[in-house]
Scaffold this motif. Structure first.
Motif: not given
Length: 457
Positions: A177-194
Protein backbone atom coordinates in the motif's frame (compact mmCIF):
# COMPACT_ATOMS: atom_id res chain seq x y z
CA UNK A 1 33.51 -32.85 22.60
CA UNK A 2 32.94 -30.87 19.40
CA UNK A 3 30.17 -33.23 18.33
CA UNK A 4 28.52 -32.86 21.74
CA UNK A 5 28.56 -29.06 21.42
CA UNK A 6 27.02 -29.29 17.95
CA UNK A 7 24.30 -31.62 19.24
CA UNK A 8 23.48 -29.23 22.08
CA UNK A 9 23.34 -26.27 19.68
CA UNK A 10 21.13 -28.20 17.27
CA UNK A 11 18.82 -29.18 20.11
CA UNK A 12 18.46 -25.55 21.19
CA UNK A 13 17.70 -24.47 17.63
CA UNK A 14 15.09 -27.18 17.02
CA UNK A 15 13.11 -26.80 20.20
CA UNK A 16 12.08 -23.95 22.43
CA UNK A 17 13.27 -23.96 26.02
CA UNK A 18 10.05 -22.12 26.84
CA UNK A 19 7.94 -25.21 26.10
CA UNK A 20 6.23 -23.80 22.98
CA UNK A 21 7.02 -25.23 19.57
CA UNK A 22 9.05 -23.43 16.94
CA UNK A 23 6.53 -22.84 14.14
CA UNK A 24 7.38 -19.36 12.82
CA UNK A 25 9.83 -18.77 9.98
CA UNK A 26 11.71 -15.76 8.66
CA UNK A 27 8.73 -14.13 6.91
CA UNK A 28 6.61 -14.22 10.07
CA UNK A 29 9.49 -12.88 12.19
CA UNK A 30 9.97 -9.95 9.80
CA UNK A 31 6.21 -9.36 9.72
CA UNK A 32 6.02 -9.13 13.52
CA UNK A 33 8.91 -6.66 13.64
CA UNK A 34 7.81 -4.51 10.70
CA UNK A 35 4.10 -4.79 11.47
CA UNK A 36 4.61 -3.57 15.03
CA UNK A 37 6.89 -0.68 14.06
CA UNK A 38 4.97 0.83 11.15
CA UNK A 39 1.87 2.15 12.90
CA UNK A 40 -0.35 5.17 12.69
CA UNK A 41 2.47 7.45 13.89
CA UNK A 42 3.97 7.72 10.42
CA UNK A 43 0.85 9.63 9.28
CA UNK A 44 1.82 12.51 11.57
CA UNK A 45 5.54 12.13 12.30
CA UNK A 46 6.57 13.39 8.86
CA UNK A 47 5.26 16.84 9.75
CA UNK A 48 7.01 16.81 13.15
CA UNK A 49 10.32 15.79 11.55
CA UNK A 50 9.97 18.49 8.88
CA UNK A 51 9.25 21.16 11.51
CA UNK A 52 12.33 20.15 13.50
CA UNK A 53 14.62 19.81 10.45
CA UNK A 54 13.78 23.10 8.73
CA UNK A 55 14.40 21.93 5.16
CA UNK A 56 13.12 19.11 2.97
CA UNK A 57 16.61 17.70 2.43
CA UNK A 58 17.30 17.61 6.17
CA UNK A 59 13.94 15.90 6.76
CA UNK A 60 14.90 13.15 4.30
CA UNK A 61 18.38 12.83 5.81
CA UNK A 62 16.84 12.69 9.29
CA UNK A 63 14.88 9.55 8.41
CA UNK A 64 17.92 8.00 6.73
CA UNK A 65 20.30 8.70 9.62
CA UNK A 66 17.54 7.92 12.14
CA UNK A 67 17.19 4.46 10.63
CA UNK A 68 20.94 3.87 10.50
CA UNK A 69 21.50 4.80 14.15
CA UNK A 70 18.74 2.39 15.19
CA UNK A 71 20.43 -0.57 13.50
CA UNK A 72 22.90 -1.04 16.43
CA UNK A 73 19.91 -1.62 18.71
CA UNK A 74 18.67 -4.36 16.37
CA UNK A 75 22.14 -5.92 16.35
CA UNK A 76 22.13 -5.99 20.16
CA UNK A 77 18.78 -7.73 20.22
CA UNK A 78 19.91 -10.19 17.54
CA UNK A 79 22.90 -11.25 19.66
CA UNK A 80 20.87 -11.48 22.86
CA UNK A 81 18.10 -13.46 21.13
CA UNK A 82 20.56 -16.05 19.80
CA UNK A 83 22.26 -16.28 23.19
CA UNK A 84 18.92 -17.05 24.87
CA UNK A 85 16.57 -18.38 22.16
CA UNK A 86 13.45 -18.48 24.29
CA UNK A 87 10.32 -16.42 24.82
CA UNK A 88 10.35 -13.35 27.04
CA UNK A 89 12.60 -10.77 25.38
CA UNK A 90 13.99 -8.20 27.80
CA UNK A 91 12.83 -10.18 30.83
CA UNK A 92 15.15 -13.05 29.83
CA UNK A 93 18.13 -10.77 29.18
CA UNK A 94 17.90 -9.08 32.58
CA UNK A 95 17.46 -12.44 34.28
CA UNK A 96 20.53 -13.90 32.60
CA UNK A 97 22.53 -10.75 33.36
CA UNK A 98 22.02 -11.61 37.02
CA UNK A 99 19.21 -9.25 38.05
CA UNK A 100 15.98 -11.12 38.75
CA UNK A 101 14.44 -8.02 40.41
CA UNK A 102 15.14 -5.92 37.31
CA UNK A 103 13.83 -8.73 35.10
CA UNK A 104 10.63 -8.86 37.13
CA UNK A 105 10.15 -5.08 37.08
CA UNK A 106 10.59 -5.16 33.30
CA UNK A 107 7.71 -7.62 32.92
CA UNK A 108 5.63 -5.99 35.65
CA UNK A 109 5.78 -2.59 33.98
CA UNK A 110 5.15 -4.09 30.55
CA UNK A 111 1.96 -5.84 31.64
CA UNK A 112 0.37 -3.10 33.72
CA UNK A 113 1.64 0.13 32.15
CA UNK A 114 2.88 -0.20 28.56
CA UNK A 115 2.03 -3.38 26.64
CA UNK A 116 -1.60 -3.87 27.62
CA UNK A 117 -2.60 -0.18 27.33
CA UNK A 118 -1.03 -0.10 23.87
CA UNK A 119 -3.52 -2.77 22.74
CA UNK A 120 -6.41 -0.63 23.99
CA UNK A 121 -5.07 2.53 22.37
CA UNK A 122 -4.61 0.85 18.98
CA UNK A 123 -8.09 -0.65 19.07
CA UNK A 124 -9.55 2.78 19.87
CA UNK A 125 -7.42 4.41 17.16
CA UNK A 126 -8.75 1.94 14.59
CA UNK A 127 -12.35 2.80 15.46
CA UNK A 128 -11.58 6.52 15.34
CA UNK A 129 -10.59 6.16 11.67
CA UNK A 130 -13.58 3.87 11.12
CA UNK A 131 -15.69 6.76 12.38
CA UNK A 132 -14.90 8.56 9.11
CA UNK A 133 -17.33 6.17 7.39
CA UNK A 134 -19.95 5.61 10.10
CA UNK A 135 -21.71 7.91 12.53
CA UNK A 136 -21.85 5.70 15.60
CA UNK A 137 -21.78 7.09 19.12
CA UNK A 138 -18.61 7.09 21.21
CA UNK A 139 -19.84 4.18 23.33
CA UNK A 140 -20.69 2.11 20.25
CA UNK A 141 -17.20 2.75 18.87
CA UNK A 142 -15.71 1.48 22.14
CA UNK A 143 -17.69 -1.74 21.78
CA UNK A 144 -16.35 -2.07 18.23
CA UNK A 145 -12.85 -1.65 19.68
CA UNK A 146 -13.64 -4.47 22.11
CA UNK A 147 -14.82 -6.64 19.21
CA UNK A 148 -11.53 -6.02 17.38
CA UNK A 149 -9.53 -7.14 20.41
CA UNK A 150 -11.66 -10.28 20.74
CA UNK A 151 -11.30 -11.18 17.05
CA UNK A 152 -7.50 -11.04 17.17
CA UNK A 153 -7.41 -12.69 20.59
CA UNK A 154 -9.26 -15.75 19.25
CA UNK A 155 -7.10 -15.85 16.13
CA UNK A 156 -3.86 -15.87 18.11
CA UNK A 157 -5.31 -18.28 20.68
CA UNK A 158 -6.10 -20.96 18.13
CA UNK A 159 -2.85 -21.10 16.21
CA UNK A 160 0.53 -19.43 16.28
CA UNK A 161 1.00 -20.55 12.67
CA UNK A 162 -2.31 -19.02 11.62
CA UNK A 163 -1.46 -15.83 13.49
CA UNK A 164 1.93 -15.74 11.77
CA UNK A 165 0.35 -16.17 8.34
CA UNK A 166 -2.14 -13.37 8.98
CA UNK A 167 0.62 -11.11 10.28
CA UNK A 168 2.70 -11.82 7.17
CA UNK A 169 -0.28 -11.04 4.93
CA UNK A 170 -1.34 -7.81 6.66
CA UNK A 171 2.26 -6.53 6.84
CA UNK A 172 2.88 -7.32 3.18
CA UNK A 173 -0.38 -5.56 2.29
CA UNK A 174 0.69 -2.59 4.40
CA UNK A 175 4.05 -2.35 2.61
CA UNK A 176 2.48 -2.74 -0.84
CA UNK A 177 0.00 0.00 0.00
CA UNK A 178 2.80 2.42 0.89
CA UNK A 179 4.84 1.27 -2.11
CA UNK A 180 1.97 2.17 -4.47
CA UNK A 181 1.63 5.59 -2.83
CA UNK A 182 5.38 6.14 -3.16
CA UNK A 183 5.40 4.98 -6.78
CA UNK A 184 2.56 7.27 -7.80
CA UNK A 185 4.03 10.10 -5.76
CA UNK A 186 7.38 9.87 -7.53
CA UNK A 187 5.62 10.36 -10.82
CA UNK A 188 4.13 13.69 -9.74
CA UNK A 189 6.54 15.07 -7.13
CA UNK A 190 8.59 18.21 -7.72
CA UNK A 191 12.38 18.09 -7.11
CA UNK A 192 12.31 21.87 -6.81
CA UNK A 193 10.38 21.60 -3.53
CA UNK A 194 13.09 19.34 -2.06
CA UNK A 195 15.86 21.76 -3.03
CA UNK A 196 13.95 24.90 -2.11
CA UNK A 197 15.78 27.37 0.16
CA UNK A 198 15.17 27.62 3.88
CA UNK A 199 12.16 29.72 4.85
CA UNK A 200 12.69 32.69 7.14
CA UNK A 201 12.51 31.65 10.78
CA UNK A 202 13.02 27.93 10.08
CA UNK A 203 15.73 26.05 12.05
CA UNK A 204 19.05 25.74 10.22
CA UNK A 205 22.45 24.08 10.57
CA UNK A 206 23.62 20.83 12.09
CA UNK A 207 21.46 21.25 15.20
CA UNK A 208 18.36 21.33 12.98
CA UNK A 209 19.43 18.01 11.47
CA UNK A 210 20.04 16.54 14.93
CA UNK A 211 16.60 17.73 16.04
CA UNK A 212 15.07 16.09 12.98
CA UNK A 213 16.87 12.80 13.69
CA UNK A 214 15.62 12.89 17.27
CA UNK A 215 12.06 13.44 16.01
CA UNK A 216 12.26 10.27 13.87
CA UNK A 217 13.25 7.95 16.71
CA UNK A 218 9.73 6.99 17.77
CA UNK A 219 8.95 5.97 14.19
CA UNK A 220 11.51 3.14 14.51
CA UNK A 221 10.37 1.89 17.90
CA UNK A 222 9.04 -1.69 18.00
CA UNK A 223 11.47 -3.60 15.79
CA UNK A 224 12.64 -5.77 18.70
CA UNK A 225 9.11 -7.01 19.40
CA UNK A 226 9.90 -10.31 17.68
CA UNK A 227 12.36 -11.08 20.51
CA UNK A 228 9.36 -11.76 22.78
CA UNK A 229 8.75 -14.84 20.60
CA UNK A 230 12.28 -16.13 19.97
CA UNK A 231 11.26 -19.42 21.55
CA UNK A 232 8.78 -20.00 18.72
CA UNK A 233 11.08 -18.99 15.84
CA UNK A 234 12.57 -21.75 13.69
CA UNK A 235 16.38 -21.86 13.50
CA UNK A 236 16.88 -18.74 15.68
CA UNK A 237 20.63 -18.71 15.00
CA UNK A 238 19.99 -17.56 11.44
CA UNK A 239 16.41 -16.30 11.54
CA UNK A 240 16.65 -13.74 14.36
CA UNK A 241 19.66 -11.76 13.02
CA UNK A 242 18.23 -11.85 9.51
CA UNK A 243 14.77 -10.76 10.65
CA UNK A 244 16.05 -7.85 12.75
CA UNK A 245 18.54 -6.61 10.15
CA UNK A 246 16.10 -6.93 7.22
CA UNK A 247 13.38 -5.19 9.24
CA UNK A 248 15.67 -2.28 10.04
CA UNK A 249 16.70 -1.85 6.41
CA UNK A 250 13.15 -2.28 5.06
CA UNK A 251 11.59 0.23 7.48
CA UNK A 252 14.36 2.78 6.90
CA UNK A 253 14.00 2.46 3.11
CA UNK A 254 10.22 2.85 3.32
CA UNK A 255 10.43 5.93 5.54
CA UNK A 256 13.11 7.59 3.42
CA UNK A 257 11.21 7.05 0.16
CA UNK A 258 7.96 8.23 1.76
CA UNK A 259 9.68 11.36 3.08
CA UNK A 260 11.10 12.07 -0.41
CA UNK A 261 7.62 11.83 -1.95
CA UNK A 262 5.85 13.90 0.72
CA UNK A 263 8.50 16.65 0.73
CA UNK A 264 8.31 16.65 -3.07
CA UNK A 265 4.56 17.17 -3.04
CA UNK A 266 4.08 19.60 -0.14
CA UNK A 267 5.76 22.97 0.36
CA UNK A 268 7.80 22.98 3.59
CA UNK A 269 5.68 25.64 5.28
CA UNK A 270 2.60 23.46 4.73
CA UNK A 271 4.36 20.24 5.69
CA UNK A 272 5.90 21.61 8.88
CA UNK A 273 2.54 22.73 10.25
CA UNK A 274 0.46 19.76 9.10
CA UNK A 275 -0.85 17.18 11.56
CA UNK A 276 -1.72 14.84 8.66
CA UNK A 277 1.04 15.30 6.05
CA UNK A 278 0.42 12.03 4.20
CA UNK A 279 -3.23 12.98 3.72
CA UNK A 280 -2.22 16.51 2.63
CA UNK A 281 0.27 15.12 0.10
CA UNK A 282 -2.32 12.75 -1.39
CA UNK A 283 -4.49 15.78 -2.29
CA UNK A 284 -1.83 16.77 -4.83
CA UNK A 285 -2.13 13.47 -6.72
CA UNK A 286 -4.46 13.69 -9.77
CA UNK A 287 -7.65 11.71 -9.38
CA UNK A 288 -7.09 11.10 -5.66
CA UNK A 289 -7.78 14.55 -4.24
CA UNK A 290 -11.55 14.19 -3.66
CA UNK A 291 -11.10 10.75 -2.09
CA UNK A 292 -8.15 11.70 0.11
CA UNK A 293 -10.03 11.45 3.39
CA UNK A 294 -11.45 8.01 2.62
CA UNK A 295 -8.14 6.63 1.34
CA UNK A 296 -6.23 7.95 4.34
CA UNK A 297 -8.76 6.41 6.72
CA UNK A 298 -8.55 3.04 4.95
CA UNK A 299 -4.74 3.11 5.00
CA UNK A 300 -4.70 4.03 8.68
CA UNK A 301 -7.14 1.24 9.58
CA UNK A 302 -5.00 -1.37 7.77
CA UNK A 303 -1.79 -0.04 9.29
CA UNK A 304 -3.12 0.00 12.85
CA UNK A 305 -4.82 -3.39 12.53
CA UNK A 306 -1.44 -4.86 11.60
CA UNK A 307 0.13 -3.38 14.73
CA UNK A 308 -2.82 -4.41 16.93
CA UNK A 309 -2.66 -8.00 15.73
CA UNK A 310 1.09 -8.11 16.26
CA UNK A 311 0.88 -6.79 19.83
CA UNK A 312 -1.81 -9.29 20.82
CA UNK A 313 0.37 -12.01 19.33
CA UNK A 314 3.75 -11.31 20.93
CA UNK A 315 3.14 -9.35 24.15
CA UNK A 316 1.65 -12.15 26.31
CA UNK A 317 4.85 -14.18 25.82
CA UNK A 318 6.73 -12.10 28.41
CA UNK A 319 4.28 -12.83 31.22
CA UNK A 320 4.29 -16.46 30.09
CA UNK A 321 8.07 -16.59 30.58
CA UNK A 322 7.80 -14.90 33.98
CA UNK A 323 5.16 -17.37 35.13
CA UNK A 324 7.39 -20.31 34.11
CA UNK A 325 10.05 -18.89 36.44
CA UNK A 326 7.53 -18.55 39.27
CA UNK A 327 7.58 -14.74 39.08
CA UNK A 328 4.00 -14.20 37.91
CA UNK A 329 0.59 -15.82 38.30
CA UNK A 330 1.11 -19.55 37.70
CA UNK A 331 -1.82 -19.84 35.28
CA UNK A 332 -0.03 -17.55 32.79
CA UNK A 333 2.43 -20.40 32.11
CA UNK A 334 -0.26 -22.78 30.86
CA UNK A 335 -0.11 -23.97 27.24
CA UNK A 336 -3.32 -25.05 25.52
CA UNK A 337 -3.11 -28.81 24.91
CA UNK A 338 -4.63 -28.57 21.43
CA UNK A 339 -3.68 -25.14 20.11
CA UNK A 340 -0.17 -24.98 21.59
CA UNK A 341 -0.44 -21.32 22.63
CA UNK A 342 -0.13 -19.59 26.04
CA UNK A 343 -3.90 -19.20 26.11
CA UNK A 344 -4.32 -17.93 29.67
CA UNK A 345 -1.71 -15.21 29.22
CA UNK A 346 -3.34 -14.09 25.97
CA UNK A 347 -6.87 -14.12 27.38
CA UNK A 348 -6.05 -12.21 30.58
CA UNK A 349 -3.99 -9.55 28.82
CA UNK A 350 -6.77 -8.98 26.29
CA UNK A 351 -9.38 -8.91 29.07
CA UNK A 352 -7.36 -6.21 30.85
CA UNK A 353 -7.03 -4.31 27.55
CA UNK A 354 -10.81 -4.44 27.11
CA UNK A 355 -11.29 -2.89 30.55
CA UNK A 356 -8.83 -0.13 29.64
CA UNK A 357 -10.79 0.64 26.45
CA UNK A 358 -13.37 2.29 28.69
CA UNK A 359 -10.77 4.27 30.67
CA UNK A 360 -10.14 7.96 30.03
CA UNK A 361 -6.79 9.69 29.40
CA UNK A 362 -5.22 6.37 28.46
CA UNK A 363 -2.85 7.95 25.93
CA UNK A 364 -1.58 10.42 28.53
CA UNK A 365 -0.99 7.63 31.02
CA UNK A 366 0.97 5.60 28.50
CA UNK A 367 2.96 8.69 27.58
CA UNK A 368 3.98 9.26 31.21
CA UNK A 369 5.18 5.66 31.56
CA UNK A 370 7.21 6.03 28.36
CA UNK A 371 10.28 7.17 30.28
CA UNK A 372 10.16 3.95 32.31
CA UNK A 373 9.93 1.90 29.10
CA UNK A 374 12.89 3.80 27.64
CA UNK A 375 14.94 3.10 30.76
CA UNK A 376 14.22 -0.61 30.22
CA UNK A 377 15.58 -0.36 26.68
CA UNK A 378 18.63 1.59 27.84
CA UNK A 379 19.48 -1.00 30.49
CA UNK A 380 18.82 -3.87 28.08
CA UNK A 381 21.60 -2.63 25.82
CA UNK A 382 23.76 -2.37 28.92
CA UNK A 383 23.32 -6.10 29.57
CA UNK A 384 25.54 -6.73 26.53
CA UNK A 385 28.49 -5.35 28.52
CA UNK A 386 27.61 -7.52 31.52
CA UNK A 387 26.90 -10.72 29.62
CA UNK A 388 29.96 -10.54 27.36
CA UNK A 389 32.13 -10.45 30.47
CA UNK A 390 30.54 -13.59 31.93
CA UNK A 391 33.03 -16.43 32.20
CA UNK A 392 30.43 -19.02 31.24
CA UNK A 393 26.82 -19.31 30.18
CA UNK A 394 26.87 -16.66 27.46
CA UNK A 395 27.27 -18.35 24.09
CA UNK A 396 25.33 -16.42 21.45
CA UNK A 397 24.96 -18.34 18.20
CA UNK A 398 25.48 -15.01 16.39
CA UNK A 399 27.71 -12.15 17.58
CA UNK A 400 27.33 -8.62 16.29
CA UNK A 401 30.46 -6.94 14.90
CA UNK A 402 32.07 -4.32 17.18
CA UNK A 403 29.73 -5.41 19.95
CA UNK A 404 30.65 -2.91 22.64
CA UNK A 405 30.55 0.00 20.19
CA UNK A 406 27.14 -1.05 18.84
CA UNK A 407 25.75 -1.38 22.37
CA UNK A 408 27.17 2.03 23.30
CA UNK A 409 25.57 3.68 20.23
CA UNK A 410 22.22 2.04 21.08
CA UNK A 411 22.48 3.40 24.65
CA UNK A 412 23.32 6.91 23.44
CA UNK A 413 20.36 6.96 21.03
CA UNK A 414 18.01 5.73 23.75
CA UNK A 415 19.55 8.11 26.26
CA UNK A 416 18.68 11.11 24.10
CA UNK A 417 15.07 9.96 24.05
CA UNK A 418 15.07 9.57 27.83
CA UNK A 419 16.26 13.14 28.24
CA UNK A 420 13.74 14.60 25.76
CA UNK A 421 10.89 12.60 27.31
CA UNK A 422 11.90 13.69 30.81
CA UNK A 423 11.93 17.33 29.72
CA UNK A 424 8.43 16.86 28.23
CA UNK A 425 6.90 15.57 31.46
CA UNK A 426 9.45 15.44 34.32
CA UNK A 427 7.13 15.18 37.33
CA UNK A 428 4.67 12.62 35.86
CA UNK A 429 7.64 10.59 34.59
CA UNK A 430 9.23 10.48 38.04
CA UNK A 431 5.89 9.64 39.68
CA UNK A 432 5.33 6.77 37.24
CA UNK A 433 8.82 5.41 37.91
CA UNK A 434 8.19 5.54 41.66
CA UNK A 435 4.82 3.79 41.22
CA UNK A 436 6.43 1.07 39.10
CA UNK A 437 9.10 0.35 41.71
CA UNK A 438 6.82 0.77 44.74
CA UNK A 439 4.28 -1.73 43.39
CA UNK A 440 6.71 -4.01 41.59
CA UNK A 441 9.29 -4.76 44.28
CA UNK A 442 6.77 -5.96 46.92
CA UNK A 443 5.20 -8.20 44.26
CA UNK A 444 8.63 -9.54 43.31
CA UNK A 445 9.56 -10.37 46.91
CA UNK A 446 6.16 -12.04 47.37
CA UNK A 447 6.69 -14.42 44.46
CA UNK A 448 10.35 -14.95 45.30
CA UNK A 449 9.41 -15.86 48.87
CA UNK A 450 6.87 -18.38 47.53
CA UNK A 451 9.56 -19.90 45.30
CA UNK A 452 12.00 -20.17 48.20
CA UNK A 453 9.42 -21.80 50.46
CA UNK A 454 8.71 -24.43 47.77
CA UNK A 455 12.42 -25.21 47.48
CA UNK A 456 12.74 -25.61 51.25
CA UNK A 457 9.68 -27.87 51.34
Amino acid sequence: MASEVRNVTQSVEERSSSGLQRKLGLSAAIAISVGTTIGSGIFSSLGEVAAASGTALFAILAFLIGGLVNIPANLCYAELATAYPENGGQYIYFREAGSRPMAFLCGWISFWATDTPSISIMAIATTSYLGYFVGFSGLTMKFIAVALILVFMFMHLRSVEGGGKFQTFITAFKIIMFAILIGVGFYYFSPDLISSPVKAGAPVGIMALVAGISATTWSFDGMASVCYMTGEIKNPKKTMPRALIISGILITLLYVLLSVVVTGLLPMDTLATSSAPVSEAMKYLPGIGPATGSLTAVMAIIVIIGSLSSCIMFQPRMEYAMAKDGLFFKSFAKVHPKWGTPHVSIIIQCAFAIILVFASSLSSLLGYFTIVALLKNFLTFGTVFVLRRKKSGYNPMWRMPMGYLMAAIAMVVTGTLIVSTFLWAPIPGIICAIIAVATGLPAYFYWERKNNSKEIA
